[in-house]
Design a protein around this motif. Structure first.
Motif, PDB file in Angstrom:
ATOM      1  N   ILE A 142      -3.939  -7.017  66.572  1.00 15.09           N
ATOM      2  CA  ILE A 142      -5.274  -6.522  66.260  1.00 15.09           C
ATOM      3  C   ILE A 142      -5.636  -6.954  64.842  1.00 15.09           C
ATOM      4  O   ILE A 142      -4.875  -6.738  63.891  1.00 15.09           O
ATOM      5  N   ASP A 143      -6.774  -7.574  64.707  1.00 20.02           N
ATOM      6  CA  ASP A 143      -7.235  -8.087  63.409  1.00 20.02           C
ATOM      7  C   ASP A 143      -7.853  -6.948  62.595  1.00 20.02           C
ATOM      8  O   ASP A 143      -9.066  -6.878  62.395  1.00 20.02           O
ATOM      9  N   VAL A 144      -6.966  -6.045  62.101  1.00 20.22           N
ATOM     10  CA  VAL A 144      -7.467  -4.833  61.448  1.00 20.22           C
ATOM     11  C   VAL A 144      -8.199  -5.135  60.140  1.00 20.22           C
ATOM     12  O   VAL A 144      -9.026  -4.339  59.686  1.00 20.22           O
ATOM     13  N   TYR A 145      -7.901  -6.261  59.530  1.00 19.36           N
ATOM     14  CA  TYR A 145      -8.569  -6.597  58.273  1.00 19.36           C
ATOM     15  C   TYR A 145      -9.785  -7.507  58.485  1.00 19.36           C
ATOM     16  O   TYR A 145     -10.363  -7.999  57.525  1.00 19.36           O
ATOM     17  N   CYS A 146     -10.150  -7.733  59.718  1.00 20.72           N
ATOM     18  CA  CYS A 146     -11.368  -8.488  60.063  1.00 20.72           C
ATOM     19  C   CYS A 146     -11.375  -9.892  59.458  1.00 20.72           C
ATOM     20  O   CYS A 146     -12.434 -10.409  59.075  1.00 20.72           O
ATOM     21  N   LYS A 147     -10.223 -10.509  59.390  1.00 16.77           N
ATOM     22  CA  LYS A 147     -10.158 -11.857  58.837  1.00 16.77           C
ATOM     23  C   LYS A 147     -10.863 -12.874  59.730  1.00 16.77           C
ATOM     24  O   LYS A 147     -11.453 -13.838  59.243  1.00 16.77           O
ATOM     25  N   SER A 148     -10.790 -12.652  61.031  1.00 19.56           N
ATOM     26  CA  SER A 148     -11.445 -13.602  61.936  1.00 19.56           C
ATOM     27  C   SER A 148     -12.954 -13.586  61.748  1.00 19.56           C
ATOM     28  O   SER A 148     -13.615 -14.627  61.785  1.00 19.56           O
ATOM     29  N   ALA A 149     -13.516 -12.387  61.542  1.00 17.86           N
ATOM     30  CA  ALA A 149     -14.959 -12.309  61.314  1.00 17.86           C
ATOM     31  C   ALA A 149     -15.340 -13.047  60.038  1.00 17.86           C
ATOM     32  O   ALA A 149     -16.344 -13.777  59.995  1.00 17.86           O
ATOM     33  N   GLU A 150     -14.536 -12.873  58.992  1.00 25.06           N
ATOM     34  CA  GLU A 150     -14.813 -13.601  57.747  1.00 25.06           C
ATOM     35  C   GLU A 150     -14.692 -15.101  57.961  1.00 25.06           C
ATOM     36  O   GLU A 150     -15.475 -15.890  57.409  1.00 25.06           O
ATOM     37  N   LYS A 151     -13.706 -15.490  58.755  1.00 27.32           N
ATOM     38  CA  LYS A 151     -13.517 -16.917  59.025  1.00 27.32           C
ATOM     39  C   LYS A 151     -14.717 -17.497  59.768  1.00 27.32           C
ATOM     40  O   LYS A 151     -15.168 -18.610  59.462  1.00 27.32           O
ATOM     41  N   PHE A 152     -15.245 -16.738  60.742  1.00 30.84           N
ATOM     42  CA  PHE A 152     -16.436 -17.213  61.443  1.00 30.84           C
ATOM     43  C   PHE A 152     -17.589 -17.428  60.463  1.00 30.84           C
ATOM     44  O   PHE A 152     -18.250 -18.473  60.483  1.00 30.84           O
ATOM     45  N   LEU A 153     -17.837 -16.464  59.611  1.00 32.42           N
ATOM     46  CA  LEU A 153     -18.957 -16.575  58.679  1.00 32.42           C
ATOM     47  C   LEU A 153     -18.745 -17.687  57.657  1.00 32.42           C
ATOM     48  O   LEU A 153     -19.709 -18.282  57.157  1.00 32.42           O
ATOM     49  N   SER A 154     -17.484 -17.982  57.355  1.00 32.10           N
ATOM     50  CA  SER A 154     -17.213 -19.049  56.393  1.00 32.10           C
ATOM     51  C   SER A 154     -17.501 -20.430  56.954  1.00 32.10           C
ATOM     52  O   SER A 154     -17.536 -21.407  56.207  1.00 32.10           O
ATOM     53  N   LEU A 155     -17.693 -20.517  58.261  1.00 36.11           N
ATOM     54  CA  LEU A 155     -17.956 -21.819  58.894  1.00 36.11           C
ATOM     55  C   LEU A 155     -19.436 -22.166  58.947  1.00 36.11           C
ATOM     56  O   LEU A 155     -19.803 -23.205  59.510  1.00 36.11           O
ATOM     57  N   SER A 156     -20.291 -21.338  58.369  1.00 36.19           N
ATOM     58  CA  SER A 156     -21.724 -21.627  58.389  1.00 36.19           C
ATOM     59  C   SER A 156     -22.009 -22.948  57.685  1.00 36.19           C
ATOM     60  O   SER A 156     -21.397 -23.263  56.652  1.00 36.19           O
ATOM     61  N   PRO A 157     -22.930 -23.751  58.192  1.00 35.83           N
ATOM     62  CA  PRO A 157     -23.256 -25.031  57.553  1.00 35.83           C
ATOM     63  C   PRO A 157     -23.727 -24.844  56.120  1.00 35.83           C
ATOM     64  O   PRO A 157     -24.414 -23.879  55.799  1.00 35.83           O
ATOM     65  N   SER A 158     -23.367 -25.778  55.275  1.00 34.43           N
ATOM     66  CA  SER A 158     -23.711 -25.676  53.853  1.00 34.43           C
ATOM     67  C   SER A 158     -25.211 -25.706  53.623  1.00 34.43           C
ATOM     68  O   SER A 158     -25.713 -25.105  52.673  1.00 34.43           O
ATOM     69  N   CYS A 159     -25.948 -26.377  54.471  1.00 37.00           N
ATOM     70  CA  CYS A 159     -27.400 -26.455  54.279  1.00 37.00           C
ATOM     71  C   CYS A 159     -28.057 -25.095  54.432  1.00 37.00           C
ATOM     72  O   CYS A 159     -29.186 -24.889  53.946  1.00 37.00           O
ATOM     73  N   HIS A 205     -14.675  -5.702  68.424  1.00 40.55           N
ATOM     74  CA  HIS A 205     -13.442  -5.589  69.210  1.00 40.55           C
ATOM     75  C   HIS A 205     -12.422  -4.737  68.468  1.00 40.55           C
ATOM     76  O   HIS A 205     -11.682  -3.957  69.086  1.00 40.55           O
ATOM     77  N   VAL A 206     -12.376  -4.886  67.150  1.00 40.42           N
ATOM     78  CA  VAL A 206     -11.479  -4.051  66.358  1.00 40.42           C
ATOM     79  C   VAL A 206     -11.950  -2.592  66.392  1.00 40.42           C
ATOM     80  O   VAL A 206     -11.158  -1.663  66.567  1.00 40.42           O
ATOM     81  N   ALA A 207     -13.266  -2.395  66.217  1.00 43.39           N
ATOM     82  CA  ALA A 207     -13.808  -1.035  66.200  1.00 43.39           C
ATOM     83  C   ALA A 207     -13.647  -0.341  67.544  1.00 43.39           C
ATOM     84  O   ALA A 207     -13.465   0.880  67.613  1.00 43.39           O
ATOM     85  N   CYS A 208     -13.705  -1.113  68.647  1.00 40.31           N
ATOM     86  CA  CYS A 208     -13.598  -0.526  69.985  1.00 40.31           C
ATOM     87  C   CYS A 208     -12.166  -0.391  70.471  1.00 40.31           C
ATOM     88  O   CYS A 208     -11.926   0.154  71.557  1.00 40.31           O
TER      89      CYS A 208
END
Length: 831
Positions: A447-464, A820-823
């Motif tokens: 279980i990703d209790v520290y929400c690292k995956s969510a941060e990783k998703f947001l870090s992939l946003s295009p630079s533009c 998913h973590v919250a649920c």
């Protein structure tokens, strides 16, 4: 008989007004005397007709009809005077003198005028059933015997419209009476034309496909008979074994399907499914859906024997011979068409429409047994040596509108929450855990209790998008997006939000929570956890073909909680599943609760069914391959694609969840995770856009286009949601067809989409594209600008649009990871 329709006697009968009716109030004794007088007059004419040699005249028939009308009026008046001491004198006289029997006998001697007297008799029975005590009538032989004789005489007869209308109305009344008094059902089985003939049902069958009011009343009456059969084995056996209603309904589906347009005029490049507007504009499709609704209701309420017969005939008489060829075409025809682009284009258009038809049917069906037959057709049946599902999966690798319609079809299939479907598409490839490095398999349930995956998703946003206005470099994808956007923890505790085209991040969180919760609820009866650790059902296993199909009230699609059990019963998650049989076992279609019958086949071995090589299966593989091509895909394909993957990410099963949302799990070298594909896509987007100086201007216009189009989808409705017809009974499982699924929102025309990605996965929805805009117009490649950027490079515009959709989708995935973590339910310690 055609001359009779416009004959002088019929015209004179039509022209009779209410003046011939008896007074509204009169003395009961006078009423009774008047009733006897009218019958004596009618009887004298009847006796003259029976004893004569020249046959009746028009005046004779008119006189009999007039007297019968007066008698009916007096009977009605008598029933409306309950305080009378002799309240049933007229009715008693009618029955004691066998008047109904005499009328039936005399009408058979009137030659060309027999239908006129038959019409009067039908009206008489209808009036009596409507006004007199039904229990008293149904138990009286002087009423029942001539009624059965009259109905039997109508079998295989062709009548004018007015007689048909009265006949079906009378049959409908009788079915209502029998529903109220089912103990009288046996009275209507006659021996005159074969053993145990249920005359009412026999008369209804020819009218089951009739359009208009007569057809509606006939189908309503037949459904009442089907409902009665559920608890009446004799009636159930008669309908299933001695009537031809099941093949009639199945061939009716085939006939109406053959009338559906093989190609339709598609005005926009984003079309992928039929909407309410499309259905309303296609009378043939409306008629087909009405019959499909009726079949759905029959399977729902009928006796198990009828249930089984209906499903068998629908499968073998409609799906296999009709839908299969239309949906797939044969390889020989395609090889011939390959040399002629026009022919190939026409065949592709036909496949597109056929795929959209099937997707609509799956959305319209609510009865579990019928839906199971459609799934059996998809998963088990073969054409040209290949299964239907495999051919459909192969179309996910194309880039035309057929691919859009195919993704929409799989979106609907995934939204059924059916364990058999998900097992076939995904889990049978993942359940061996061979796609994960051996040392990592114990981390599948992490279980990703520290929400690292969510941060990783947001870090992939295009630079533009994360750094607008700054000079961009060729990015390696290592920039941290978490610094530019605050990350809420869940929908229940979020106070900080980041902006999005959808509104803000909280909207994604709310949407994710709803989708995850409803999906988890629908999957509660699954028999395997798909967590990489729980024992596999490898003992056996003939999987039960009747997956329990249950539809949660909040789901807009018929949601199927299936599993290897017959129906969802409370059970412990730790219990081992009992050996059952599966949809994948085409020889065994036994269903205790759905009324299926058949012989039990030999058990299937799961070791032979599940893949042990490092592979995620063709379905997921093609989706990820299509995702890798996001920069060159059309806007519409990207929206459909991301919407489907987001729907998959709403499942809580660890095997699928870890593949899609776990950023740190290490997979086999030959297996790509979603994070790997997204990371590569970010690098390529940043690299491409860093070479252009006018990205910010194109980006602003693209945002305006997307926001404006979303508002247009929300606000411009050709069909209000409340007026949309449900083509399947809304009472099935007590569920409502309103809800928030992506596929259903396109069909029902919901006012606000649950997420930006899912909103644009149904761009056409229930609306027409807006063609007149002040600065932006629609075109086949997504959008074009009519002012300064009209000559802008088409490729750049497409990539910028891809970057925007990609950025919004990353927020949706991040919200899913958080929720998913919250649920997640922490297991309670054992006492």
């Amino acid at each position: 008989m055609n001359w009779l329709r416009n004959s002088p006697i019929r015209v004179s009968l039509r022209g009779r007004g209410p003046s011939s009716s008896p007074p509204k109030e009169c003395d009961p004794a006078a009423c009774f005397e008047s009733f006897k007088h009218h019958w004596q007059q009618a009887l004298s004419i009847i006796n003259k007709i029976q004893g004569g040699t020249e046959g009746p005249t028009q005046d004779d028939i008119l006189a009999v009809v007039n007297n019968l009308d007066q008698m009916q009026g007096l009977l009605v008046l008598e029933q409306k005077t309950p305080n009378s001491r002799n309240m049933h004198e007229c009715l008693d006289f009618l029955l004691s003198q066998n008047i109904l029997d005499q009328l039936l006998t005399s009408s058979s001697l009137t030659g060309l005028y027999s239908n006129i007297l038959k019409l009067e008799q039908l009206k008489m029975y209808e009036m009596l059933l409507s006004n007199a005590p039904q229990q008293q009538l149904l138990t009286h032989e002087p009423f029942l015997r001539p009624l059965l004789r009259l109905l039997t005489s109508c079998i295989n007869e062709c009548f004018p419209a007015d007689i048909e209308k009265r006949l079906i109305l009378l049959l409908n009344q009788l079915c209502v009476c029998l529903t109220q008094h089912p103990n009288y059902l046996d009275l209507f089985f006659t021996e005159s034309q074969g053993p145990g003939r249920f005359v009412i049902f026999s008369l209804l069958i020819p009218y089951v496909h009739r359009e208009g009011g007569i057809g509606h009343q006939a189908r309503d009456a037949m459904l009442l008979c089907m409902t009665l059969s559920k608890n009446h084995d004799v009636l159930g056996a008669y309908i299933a074994e001695k009537s031809n209603v099941c093949p009639v309904l199945a061939t009716g589906l085939s006939g109406l399907y053959s009338r559906l347009p093989r190609k339709i005029q598609i005005e926009t490049d984003d079309w992928h499914c039929f909407t309410p507007d499309d259905v309303i504009e296609m009378p043939e499709l409306t008629l087909f859906l009405s019959l499909l609704e009726f079949c759905n209701a029959v399977v729902q309420v009928a006796h198990p024997l009828v249930h089984a017969q209906m499903l068998e005939f629908v499968h073998h008489g409609f799906l296999v011979p009709v839908v299969g060829p239309a949906l797939l075409q044969d390889s020989e025809a395609f090889s011939i068409a390959s040399s002629d682009p026009t022919v190939q284009r026409n065949m592709t258009e036909e496949l597109l429409v056929s795929t959209a038809y099937l997707e609509l049917f799956l959305r319209s069906i609510t009865e579990p047994g019928l839906l199971k037959i459609f799934l059996r057709f998809l998963i088990v049946d073969h054409y040209d040596g290949e299964r239907v599902i495999d051919k459909l999966i192969s179309r996910l690798g194309t880039k035309d509108q057929l691919c859009l319609a195919t993704i929409a079809l799989f979106n609907t299939l995934v939204s059924l929450n059916c364990e058999d479907v998900m097992l076939e598409l995904i889990f049978k490839y993942l359940i061996s855990c061979s796609h994960v490095m051996l040392s990592q398999r114990k981390r599948i349930k992490d279980i990703d209790v520290y929400c690292k995956s969510a941060e990783k998703f947001l870090s992939l946003s295009p630079s533009c998008i994360t750094n607008p206005g700054e000079k961009r470099r060729k990015s390696s994808g290592s920039s941290s997006h978490s610094e530019s956007k605050s990350l809420p923890t869940s929908s229940t505790s979020s106070s900080r939000t980041s902006d999005s085209l959808h509104g803000n991040f909280s909207a994604y969180l709310i949407s994710a929570r709803k989708n995850i919760t409803s999906c988890s609820e629908a999957c509660k009866s699954w028999t395997h956890l798909y967590d990489g650790e729980s024992p596999l059902p490898c003992k056996a296993v003939a999987i039960d073909s009747n997956r329990n199909f249950t539809k949660p009230k909040d789901e807009s699609l018929p949601s199927i909680s299936s599993g290897y059990e017959s129906f969802p019963l409370p059970r412990s998650r730790d219990s081992s599943p009992e050996p059952k049989e599966s949809l994948s076992n085409e020889n065994n279609l036994v269903s205790r609760d759905s009324g299926f019958s058949g012989t039990v086949a030999k058990p299937l071995s799961f070791t032979n069914s599940f893949h042990t090589t490092p592979d995620i299966g063709p379905f997921l593989d093609l989706l990820l391959r299509q995702l890798e091509n996001m920069m060159t895909n059309s806007l519409y394909l990207n929206l459909q694609l991301t919407g489907l993957i987001s729907r998959l990410a709403a499942y809580s099963q660890p095997l699928l969840l870890s593949l899609l949302l776990n950023h740190s799990l290490v997979f086999q070298p030959s297996v790509r995770s979603l994070f790997q594909v997204l990371g590569s896509l970010k690098q390529r987007l940043d690299s491409y856009l860093s070479r252009h100086d006018n990205v910010d201007r194109v980006l602003r216009d693209a945002k305006s286009f997307l926001v404006h189009r979303e508002e247009s989808i929300v606000n411009i409705k050709k069909v209000p949601q409340d007026s949309v017809t449900n083509y399947a009974p809304s009472t099935v499982n007590g569920g409502s067809r309103k809800g928030g699924s992506i596929a259903d929102s396109s069909y029902k025309g919901e006012g606000r989409r649950l997420s930006f990605s899912s909103a644009f996965s149904v761009l056409k929805g229930a609306f027409s594209p807006v063609r007149e805009q002040p600065a932006i117009e629609y075109s086949a490649n997504g959008f074009r600008f009519t002012k300064k950027v009209e000559k802008e490079n088409t490729e750049l515009r497409n990539v910028v649009m891809c970057a925007l959709v990609f950025d919004e989708w990353l927020k949706e995935l991040a919200a899913l990871a958080l929720e998913h973590v919250a649920c997640y339910e922490v297991p309670m310690p054992k006492k």
